[in-house]
Motif scaffolding. Sequence first.
Motif, short mmCIF file in Angstrom:
data_model
loop_
_atom_site.label_atom_id
_atom_site.label_comp_id
_atom_site.label_asym_id
_atom_site.label_seq_id
_atom_site.Cartn_x
_atom_site.Cartn_y
_atom_site.Cartn_z
N UNK A 1 0.83 -1.21 0.00
CA UNK A 1 0.00 0.00 0.00
C UNK A 1 0.86 1.26 0.00
N UNK A 2 1.96 1.24 0.76
CA UNK A 2 2.87 2.38 0.73
C UNK A 2 3.43 2.59 -0.68
N UNK A 3 3.82 1.50 -1.31
CA UNK A 3 4.40 1.61 -2.65
C UNK A 3 3.39 2.14 -3.65
N UNK A 4 2.16 1.60 -3.63
CA UNK A 4 1.16 2.03 -4.61
C UNK A 4 0.64 3.44 -4.31
N UNK A 5 0.85 3.90 -3.08
CA UNK A 5 0.49 5.29 -2.75
C UNK A 5 1.57 6.28 -3.20
N UNK A 6 2.66 5.76 -3.78
CA UNK A 6 3.73 6.62 -4.27
C UNK A 6 4.76 7.01 -3.24
#
Length: 202
Positions: free
Chosen positions: A148-153
């Motif tokens: 989720x952190x990664x896909x949130x940028x």
Amino acid sequence: MSMGDELVGLPFTDSAPTERGDAARNRLLLLSAARRLLAERGADAITMDDVAAAAGVGKGTLFRRFGSRAGLMIVLLDEDEKVEQRAFMFGPPPLGPGAPPLERLLAYGRERFRFVWEHRALLSDAGRDPQTRFNAPATLHRTHVRMLLETAGTTGDLEAQADALLALLDADYVTHQVDEVGRDLEQQARAWEDLARKLCGR
């Protein structure tokens, strides 16, 4: 990549091979006895001797099946862990797929605080054993938060950032904050959300 794809191959808890009839019966007896004692006394007040005696089996059978007290606690958490895992992997948004990643992350934090508080004694016991502290469910939670952190940028060291968020959800830490510091779950959840937003640049 979907959430289901990201988490393929991470098993749920207690994925033991099929057992012989007597071993399966002993397992059910032991788990039933442990759940009964937990309901009556709480996790802190029961021993492996108590569980074995209540189930009517030898203590050696208990240790062979679960390995340790922490191993038993993990299996007792299994059913509720699976429900929570399915909710954030496949359930409706904002906890499940379909919501923006930051919304999902915030929903996960709220849900996990509730779960941790409700199961704090079992989680605390399980977390004291290095062999169960970093088990399959813990790996799944960490993978979920990192994804989720990664896909949130989010930029930077995603491993360290996921660990920082999960550290605030540790059962002993949450309990200490409530009992010793006087910070209730709502305050802790708001602080967790503040950190999650900052990590995601919001």
